[in-house]
Design a protein around this motif. Sequence first.
Motif, PDB file in Angstrom:
ATOM      1  N   VAL A 191     -55.596  17.228 -86.726  1.00 39.79           N
ATOM      2  CA  VAL A 191     -54.547  18.144 -86.243  1.00 39.79           C
ATOM      3  C   VAL A 191     -53.755  18.823 -87.356  1.00 39.79           C
ATOM      4  O   VAL A 191     -53.262  19.930 -87.169  1.00 39.79           O
ATOM      5  CB  VAL A 191     -53.532  17.490 -85.270  1.00 39.79           C
ATOM      6  N   HIS A 192     -53.628  18.176 -88.520  1.00 39.08           N
ATOM      7  CA  HIS A 192     -52.869  18.827 -89.601  1.00 39.08           C
ATOM      8  C   HIS A 192     -53.790  19.625 -90.529  1.00 39.08           C
ATOM      9  O   HIS A 192     -53.409  19.987 -91.642  1.00 39.08           O
ATOM     10  CB  HIS A 192     -52.025  17.802 -90.375  1.00 39.08           C
ATOM     11  N   ASN A 193     -55.004  19.906 -90.020  1.00 37.95           N
ATOM     12  CA  ASN A 193     -55.976  20.729 -90.745  1.00 37.95           C
ATOM     13  C   ASN A 193     -56.250  20.241 -92.164  1.00 37.95           C
ATOM     14  O   ASN A 193     -56.237  21.043 -93.103  1.00 37.95           O
ATOM     15  CB  ASN A 193     -55.523  22.192 -90.805  1.00 37.95           C
ATOM     16  N   PRO A 194     -56.508  18.960 -92.354  1.00 37.94           N
ATOM     17  CA  PRO A 194     -56.785  18.477 -93.706  1.00 37.94           C
ATOM     18  C   PRO A 194     -58.156  18.962 -94.159  1.00 37.94           C
ATOM     19  O   PRO A 194     -59.063  19.092 -93.337  1.00 37.94           O
ATOM     20  CB  PRO A 194     -56.789  16.953 -93.534  1.00 37.94           C
ATOM     21  N   PRO A 195     -58.308  19.266 -95.458  1.00 36.40           N
ATOM     22  CA  PRO A 195     -59.627  19.695 -95.942  1.00 36.40           C
ATOM     23  C   PRO A 195     -60.637  18.555 -96.018  1.00 36.40           C
ATOM     24  O   PRO A 195     -61.831  18.801 -96.135  1.00 36.40           O
ATOM     25  CB  PRO A 195     -59.330  20.262 -97.331  1.00 36.40           C
ATOM     26  N   ILE A 196     -60.142  17.315 -95.954  1.00 38.45           N
ATOM     27  CA  ILE A 196     -61.040  16.152 -96.066  1.00 38.45           C
ATOM     28  C   ILE A 196     -60.861  15.244 -94.849  1.00 38.45           C
ATOM     29  O   ILE A 196     -59.743  14.918 -94.468  1.00 38.45           O
ATOM     30  CB  ILE A 196     -60.710  15.312 -97.322  1.00 38.45           C
ATOM     31  N   LEU A 197     -61.988  14.852 -94.269  1.00 36.09           N
ATOM     32  CA  LEU A 197     -61.963  13.897 -93.156  1.00 36.09           C
ATOM     33  C   LEU A 197     -62.657  12.615 -93.607  1.00 36.09           C
ATOM     34  O   LEU A 197     -63.784  12.652 -94.110  1.00 36.09           O
ATOM     35  CB  LEU A 197     -62.691  14.508 -91.955  1.00 36.09           C
ATOM     36  N   VAL A 198     -61.956  11.502 -93.456  1.00 34.13           N
ATOM     37  CA  VAL A 198     -62.472  10.210 -93.914  1.00 34.13           C
ATOM     38  C   VAL A 198     -62.700   9.306 -92.707  1.00 34.13           C
ATOM     39  O   VAL A 198     -61.797   9.134 -91.884  1.00 34.13           O
ATOM     40  CB  VAL A 198     -61.455   9.550 -94.884  1.00 34.13           C
ATOM     41  N   LEU A 199     -63.896   8.749 -92.603  1.00 34.01           N
ATOM     42  CA  LEU A 199     -64.227   7.904 -91.455  1.00 34.01           C
ATOM     43  C   LEU A 199     -64.789   6.570 -91.922  1.00 34.01           C
ATOM     44  O   LEU A 199     -65.746   6.530 -92.699  1.00 34.01           O
ATOM     45  CB  LEU A 199     -65.264   8.579 -90.559  1.00 34.01           C
ATOM     46  N   ASP A 200     -64.197   5.491 -91.432  1.00 36.02           N
ATOM     47  CA  ASP A 200     -64.650   4.159 -91.805  1.00 36.02           C
ATOM     48  C   ASP A 200     -65.571   3.623 -90.703  1.00 36.02           C
ATOM     49  O   ASP A 200     -65.111   3.352 -89.602  1.00 36.02           O
ATOM     50  CB  ASP A 200     -63.428   3.240 -91.984  1.00 36.02           C
ATOM     51  N   GLU A 201     -66.856   3.506 -91.012  1.00 36.84           N
ATOM     52  CA  GLU A 201     -67.846   2.999 -90.039  1.00 36.84           C
ATOM     53  C   GLU A 201     -67.658   3.661 -88.669  1.00 36.84           C
ATOM     54  O   GLU A 201     -67.406   2.980 -87.677  1.00 36.84           O
ATOM     55  CB  GLU A 201     -67.723   1.473 -89.897  1.00 36.84           C
ATOM     56  N   PRO A 202     -67.816   4.994 -88.610  1.00 37.61           N
ATOM     57  CA  PRO A 202     -67.479   5.709 -87.373  1.00 37.61           C
ATOM     58  C   PRO A 202     -68.298   5.295 -86.162  1.00 37.61           C
ATOM     59  O   PRO A 202     -67.832   5.445 -85.041  1.00 37.61           O
ATOM     60  CB  PRO A 202     -67.733   7.171 -87.722  1.00 37.61           C
ATOM     61  N   THR A 203     -69.496   4.777 -86.358  1.00 33.88           N
ATOM     62  CA  THR A 203     -70.322   4.465 -85.192  1.00 33.88           C
ATOM     63  C   THR A 203     -70.396   2.970 -84.901  1.00 33.88           C
ATOM     64  O   THR A 203     -71.183   2.546 -84.062  1.00 33.88           O
ATOM     65  CB  THR A 203     -71.747   5.037 -85.351  1.00 33.88           C
ATOM     66  N   ALA A 204     -69.531   2.183 -85.568  1.00 33.23           N
ATOM     67  CA  ALA A 204     -69.508   0.752 -85.282  1.00 33.23           C
ATOM     68  C   ALA A 204     -69.165   0.537 -83.810  1.00 33.23           C
ATOM     69  O   ALA A 204     -68.178   1.068 -83.316  1.00 33.23           O
ATOM     70  CB  ALA A 204     -68.481   0.051 -86.168  1.00 33.23           C
ATOM     71  N   GLY A 205     -69.990  -0.186 -83.101  1.00 31.26           N
ATOM     72  CA  GLY A 205     -69.727  -0.486 -81.702  1.00 31.26           C
ATOM     73  C   GLY A 205     -69.956   0.669 -80.744  1.00 31.26           C
ATOM     74  O   GLY A 205     -69.572   0.605 -79.593  1.00 31.26           O
ATOM     75  N   VAL A 206     -70.565   1.758 -81.225  1.00 30.83           N
ATOM     76  CA  VAL A 206     -70.850   2.901 -80.356  1.00 30.83           C
ATOM     77  C   VAL A 206     -72.348   2.897 -80.054  1.00 30.83           C
ATOM     78  O   VAL A 206     -73.158   2.796 -80.977  1.00 30.83           O
ATOM     79  CB  VAL A 206     -70.473   4.229 -81.064  1.00 30.83           C
ATOM     80  N   ASP A 207     -72.721   2.997 -78.779  1.00 36.61           N
ATOM     81  CA  ASP A 207     -74.155   2.919 -78.484  1.00 36.61           C
ATOM     82  C   ASP A 207     -74.893   4.188 -78.929  1.00 36.61           C
ATOM     83  O   ASP A 207     -74.292   5.214 -79.214  1.00 36.61           O
ATOM     84  CB  ASP A 207     -74.426   2.541 -77.026  1.00 36.61           C
ATOM     85  N   ILE A 208     -76.224   4.076 -78.968  1.00 34.19           N
ATOM     86  CA  ILE A 208     -77.055   5.102 -79.617  1.00 34.19           C
ATOM     87  C   ILE A 208     -76.832   6.498 -79.060  1.00 34.19           C
ATOM     88  O   ILE A 208     -76.714   7.471 -79.802  1.00 34.19           O
ATOM     89  CB  ILE A 208     -78.550   4.709 -79.514  1.00 34.19           C
ATOM     90  N   GLU A 209     -76.717   6.576 -77.728  1.00 34.22           N
ATOM     91  CA  GLU A 209     -76.561   7.880 -77.095  1.00 34.22           C
ATOM     92  C   GLU A 209     -75.238   8.530 -77.503  1.00 34.22           C
ATOM     93  O   GLU A 209     -75.184   9.702 -77.864  1.00 34.22           O
ATOM     94  CB  GLU A 209     -76.589   7.682 -75.582  1.00 34.22           C
ATOM     95  N   LEU A 210     -74.168   7.728 -77.460  1.00 36.02           N
ATOM     96  CA  LEU A 210     -72.844   8.242 -77.798  1.00 36.02           C
ATOM     97  C   LEU A 210     -72.735   8.524 -79.294  1.00 36.02           C
ATOM     98  O   LEU A 210     -71.999   9.398 -79.727  1.00 36.02           O
ATOM     99  CB  LEU A 210     -71.776   7.252 -77.358  1.00 36.02           C
ATOM    100  N   ARG A 211     -73.481   7.752 -80.084  1.00 34.22           N
ATOM    101  CA  ARG A 211     -73.514   7.955 -81.532  1.00 34.22           C
ATOM    102  C   ARG A 211     -73.928   9.394 -81.842  1.00 34.22           C
ATOM    103  O   ARG A 211     -73.368  10.054 -82.695  1.00 34.22           O
ATOM    104  CB  ARG A 211     -74.535   6.975 -82.110  1.00 34.22           C
ATOM    105  N   GLN A 212     -74.924   9.878 -81.095  1.00 32.39           N
ATOM    106  CA  GLN A 212     -75.425  11.238 -81.271  1.00 32.39           C
ATOM    107  C   GLN A 212     -74.300  12.270 -81.058  1.00 32.39           C
ATOM    108  O   GLN A 212     -74.149  13.197 -81.839  1.00 32.39           O
ATOM    109  CB  GLN A 212     -76.562  11.471 -80.266  1.00 32.39           C
ATOM    110  N   HIS A 213     -73.506  12.076 -80.000  1.00 30.60           N
ATOM    111  CA  HIS A 213     -72.373  12.973 -79.713  1.00 30.60           C
ATOM    112  C   HIS A 213     -71.372  12.975 -80.860  1.00 30.60           C
ATOM    113  O   HIS A 213     -70.845  14.004 -81.257  1.00 30.60           O
ATOM    114  CB  HIS A 213     -71.630  12.518 -78.456  1.00 30.60           C
ATOM    115  N   LEU A 214     -71.114  11.763 -81.353  1.00 29.98           N
ATOM    116  CA  LEU A 214     -70.135  11.606 -82.423  1.00 29.98           C
ATOM    117  C   LEU A 214     -70.632  12.310 -83.690  1.00 29.98           C
ATOM    118  O   LEU A 214     -69.879  13.019 -84.350  1.00 29.98           O
ATOM    119  CB  LEU A 214     -69.927  10.116 -82.675  1.00 29.98           C
ATOM    120  N   TRP A 215     -71.904  12.119 -84.000  1.00 38.15           N
ATOM    121  CA  TRP A 215     -72.492  12.773 -85.173  1.00 38.15           C
ATOM    122  C   TRP A 215     -72.361  14.278 -85.060  1.00 38.15           C
ATOM    123  O   TRP A 215     -72.023  14.963 -86.019  1.00 38.15           O
ATOM    124  CB  TRP A 215     -73.969  12.397 -85.310  1.00 38.15           C
TER     125      TRP A 215
END
Length: 224
Positions: A149-173
């Motif tokens: 929301v604050h339009n940062p130039p860098i987005l940092v994600l720690d294990e973004p797909t941990a606990g997300v099933d394969i189908e939803l992982r695709q959406h997240l990617w």
Amino acid sequence: DAALSADGLVKVYRGGKRALDGISLSVPRGSFFGLLGPNGAGKSTFINILAGLVLKSSGTVRVWDRDLDRDPRGAKAAIGVVPQELNLDAFFTPRELLDVQAGMYGVPKSERRTMEILDIVGLADKADSYARTLSGGMRRRLLVAKAMVHNPPILVLDEPTAGVDIELRQHLWEAIRGMNEQGTTILLTTHYLEEAEQLCDRIAIINQGRLAALDTTANLLKRI
Ligand code: ADP
Ligand code: ADP
């Protein structure tokens, strides 16, 4: 210029655990950068230092040309962090949550891009649904939106797909790729080579707090 760089970064936790043992690396602007390594390698520690959640022991970190020690606020403003935990206020809608977050960062109403961001993460049609009605995958995408929301130039994600099933992982990617295509530099941690391979253009492998390799994904795969 680098989006982010670390030089001789060391973290020794209370009790003596040396989680980072002199990490030097640089993340190019606009890149999709993966920090890969087994559990306990030091990935979260690295991310948490950037997020201001853990204090480094020594070394320097620069974020978008700001020194983390000399200008911690400036450095923090250049980063949006997506936490690992799915903690969201269940009785707010995505639209409300993004508005609250924008308010906290002092983003003027005229500059808020609430619907645009929700659209990028594929949640535009859920803008007015309570967070408690969203699936785990949708909540994680909402956390990605919140970090932007604050339009940062860098987005940092720690294990973004941990606990997300394969189908939803695709959406997240797809959501994260969308951010990168809009120009955002992405730094994510993962312990899945497959995930880093599919998403990242550059990969750093860390092991026991040290940098084991850093190269373009294509070059790295040739060596493995
Ligand atoms: P520091 O002040 O060095 O950053 P913290 O205050 O973050 O350390 O850590 C508080 C305590 O939490 C530590 O003493 C440690 O025992 C414990 N702790 C938290 N996470 C872990 C972990 N992943 N492994 C081992 N200990 C942990
Ligand atoms: P990763 O994210 O790659 O799994 P971490 O950065 O979480 O690795 O942890 C690196 C090392 O530091 C591990 O040995 C972990 O147990 C330890 N550690 C993490 N947090 C703490 C803490 N607060 N206190 C003490 N040790 C910690």
